[in-house]
Design a protein around this motif. Structure first.
Motif, PDB file in Angstrom:
ATOM      1  N   THR A   1      10.049   4.593  -0.089  1.00 63.96           N
ATOM      2  CA  THR A   1       9.593   3.432  -0.860  1.00 63.96           C
ATOM      3  C   THR A   1      10.454   2.216  -0.539  1.00 63.96           C
TER       4      THR A   1
ATOM      5  N   PHE B   1       0.827  -1.207   0.000  1.00 60.88           N
ATOM      6  CA  PHE B   1       0.000   0.000   0.000  1.00 60.88           C
ATOM      7  C   PHE B   1       0.862   1.258   0.000  1.00 60.88           C
ATOM      8  N   PHE B   2       1.821   1.328   0.913  1.00 64.59           N
ATOM      9  CA  PHE B   2       2.614   2.552   1.019  1.00 64.59           C
ATOM     10  C   PHE B   2       3.631   2.680  -0.113  1.00 64.59           C
TER      11      PHE B   2
ATOM     12  N   THR C   1       0.201  -2.101  -6.682  1.00 61.81           N
ATOM     13  CA  THR C   1      -1.241  -2.228  -6.460  1.00 61.81           C
ATOM     14  C   THR C   1      -1.708  -3.655  -6.722  1.00 61.81           C
TER      15      THR C   1
ATOM     16  N   ALA D   1       3.132   9.558  -5.305  1.00 60.94           N
ATOM     17  CA  ALA D   1       3.497  10.880  -4.783  1.00 60.94           C
ATOM     18  C   ALA D   1       4.739  11.432  -5.464  1.00 60.94           C
TER      19      ALA D   1
ATOM     20  N   ALA E   1       4.048   1.671  -9.615  1.00 60.21           N
ATOM     21  CA  ALA E   1       2.892   1.834  -8.717  1.00 60.21           C
ATOM     22  C   ALA E   1       1.789   0.835  -9.062  1.00 60.21           C
TER      23      ALA E   1
ATOM     24  N   THR F   1       2.910   1.918  -3.151  1.00 55.69           N
ATOM     25  CA  THR F   1       2.059   2.518  -4.179  1.00 55.69           C
ATOM     26  C   THR F   1       1.868   4.023  -3.916  1.00 55.69           C
ATOM     27  N   VAL F   2       1.565   4.370  -2.670  1.00 56.50           N
ATOM     28  CA  VAL F   2       1.328   5.765  -2.308  1.00 56.50           C
ATOM     29  C   VAL F   2       2.551   6.628  -2.613  1.00 56.50           C
ATOM     30  N   PHE F   3       3.728   6.172  -2.206  1.00 50.74           N
ATOM     31  CA  PHE F   3       4.927   6.998  -2.399  1.00 50.74           C
ATOM     32  C   PHE F   3       5.368   7.034  -3.862  1.00 50.74           C
TER      33      PHE F   3
END
Length: 540
Positions: free
Chosen positions: A419, A387-388, A500, A395, A496, A390-392
């Motif tokens: 990451t 999850f993180f 996911t 970002a 990313a 993907t987020v970073f």
């Protein structure tokens, strides 16, 4: 020692004793012995990224005063990725061999192969640049082959030695040595390049394109590669002294006497042998199906799909990030362009940047996993990590041009480091751990090897696919450090998406926290694996 109660699984005394054994010296000895293999693995796999640009300067300079020498796309892909091809082959071969011959018998072979090929890689020879690179690729393939064997064997040995309460912590600690190996590669490159820089100072590339790469620079990459043999040499003797795991001896070789004797010596306590029970377990339905049988597909098919897909997706992202940090840092301007510095300076600055990322993001991520994996579980950590990541990645990718501005480059590096943190406090650790826990003993090393090989297929996509696309379709011919084609920004979007998908495929992977290996696999009972180990069940 008395048998386990009727309320618990039907198991052998030696296995029950291992499951409930207190943490002892032999646990830490096994962690160090197996962990030094992973220290060496990581050092050998990732040190090539520190010196690949130097290889281009030394062997592929074409006399163009506006551009330093650089490896052609196909050569760069081969140099960076050939070890992964060997690793994939070694994971499949030695994983299978570890179930056929035993973990210990194969364990020393992989280490010797790593020692010999690390040294041989540094001694790569040839009358031409092409000859030298071909020799280097040959030895790095076989180096990778030995490294590949270390994955299933180290994971399986540690899982089969450990008690069920802290098994995840012990396996994670073995794998966490990979972080120190990556860190050591950067430190060695810094020390070696700094030493040569002080002894053989060279002018900048701008002032003297030819003189900026001194002849002595050829020693730098050779020394960096050969140092990888040292930790493997130091652990060979202790690796050969380790006894075969009791689970292999009892459940695969069906030798209850030797299993009890080996573990009695290790645990310093009396353990009763039970040959009759060993033979009964071996003839049970749970121990007669093969890897390609319908019964395996019914019991463990989705588990294997889960472990292979998540590892595959993770390694596309993880190895792309690791191998091409230098290109990304050059693209955002954190490392100066190649044309502004000499060859030794370039090695030094690349190594310094990668060491900083390893120290601040990579290594802490591994040890967060060690500390928390038996507290919050493998499943949760893997979901958090994907999850993180993907987020970073998003970002970084969405406001990418914001991060390339000089005032925001440090912010990019911090986000990029995060990451790595969540890769290691996440799927990079758990994808290694879970396959060593959920499959039967006679297939455990093989299934781990298959899962790991799927990961290396992802690494090969990262090493060959991304690098080739980046270099072969460069949109800016004047900036060889900028990985265009698909571009840094688009690469981050692709990674990313991989993360996911990894998040959702994690739903196929069971939670193994706090359960015995036999309870997870169901191999000591004439029944299905325990309900909590099956896909779709509640996770603890």
């Amino acid at each position: 020692m008395a048998n386990s109660s009727s309320g618990e699984r039907k198991n052998l005394d030696v296995l029950t004793t291992l499951d409930v054994a207190k943490t002892q010296l032999y646990h830490f000895t096994a962690i160090v012995i197996a962990g030094m293999g992973f220290f060496t693995d990581a050092y050998d796999l990732f040190c090539i990224s520190l010196v690949s640009k130097l290889l281009g300067r030394i062997y592929y300079y074409e006399g163009n005063p506006t551009r330093p020498g650089s490896l052609p796309p196909n050569v760069s892909a081969a140099v960076n990725g050939v070890a992964f091809c060997g690793t994939l082959s070694g994971q499949l071969f030695f994983g299978w061999l570890g179930d056929k011959m035993g973990r210990k018998k194969v364990y020393g072979i992989t280490l010797l192969l790593m020692v010999i090929c690390s040294i041989a890689s540094g001694l790569s020879f040839g009358h031409t640049a092409k000859g030298t690179v071909i020799t280097l690729c040959f030895f790095r393939f076989w180096l990778g082959f030995g490294i590949g064997g270390d994955y299933p064997l180290s994971a399986t040995i540690m899982s089969e030695y450990a008690n069920k309460r802290t098994r995840g912590t012990f396996i994670a600690a073995v794998f966490a040595m990979q972080g120190f190996g990556i860190l050591a590669g950067g430190i060695v490159a810094i020390i070696v390049s700094a030493g040569f820089k002080s002894k053989y100072p060279a002018p900048s590339y701008i002032s003297n394109p030819v003189g900026s790469t001194v002849p002595q620079a050829d020693y730098i990459w050779r020394i960096v590669l050969m140092v990888g043999a040292l930790p493997a040499v130091l652990t060979y003797y202790w690796r050969m002294k380790m006894p075969e795991t009791a689970r292999y001896t009892a459940l695969v070789e069906m030798n209850a006497q030797r299993a009890a004797a080996d573990m009695s010596k290790v645990l310093k306590m009396e353990i009763r042998e039970d040959q009759e029970k060993v033979e009964r377990i071996a003839k049970s339905e749970a121990n007669t199906f093969g890897l390609f049988s319908k019964e395996f597909a019914r019991r463990h098919g989705l588990h294997l799909v889960g472990t292979t897909t998540t590892w595959f997706l993770l390694d596309i992202a993880f190895y792309s990030q690791n191998l091409f940090q230098k290109d990304i840092f050059s693209a955002i301007g954190w490392i100066p362009k190649a044309g502004t510095m000499n060859a030794i300076d370039e090695v030094y600055k690349i190594a310094r940047a990668q060491t900083l990322i390893a120290l601040c993001g990579t290594v802490p991520g591994y040890w967060f996993t060690v500390a928390l994996i038996d507290v919050i579980g493998r499943f949760t950590i893997q979901l958090i990590g994907f999850f993180f990541m993907t987020v970073f990645m998003l970002a970084l990718a969405i406001p990418y041009h914001h991060w390339t501005q000089p005032a925001h480059r440090i912010g990019f590096v911090v986000m990029y480091g995060l990451t790595f943190f969540f890769a290691n406090f996440g799927p990079n650790s758990t994808t290694f751990i879970v396959p060593a826990e959920i499959f039967p003993a006679r297939l455990r090393s093989t299934c781990h090897g298959i899962s790991a090989a799927a990961g290396k297929a992802g690494a090969i996509i990262g090493a060959f696919g991304f690098l080739y696309a980046a270099q072969n379709k460069d949109k800016s011919k004047t900036d060889p450090g900028y990985p265009a084609g698909i571009g840094v920004r688009n690469s981050l979007f692709v990674l990313a998406v991989c993360n996911t998908l990894g998040f959702f495929f994690t739903l196929l992977v069971p939670e193994s926290k706090g359960k015995s290996l036999e309870e997870l696999s169901g191999e000591t009972e004439d029944s299905q694996p325990a309900e909590h180990a099956r896909v779709g069940s509640a996770r603890v």
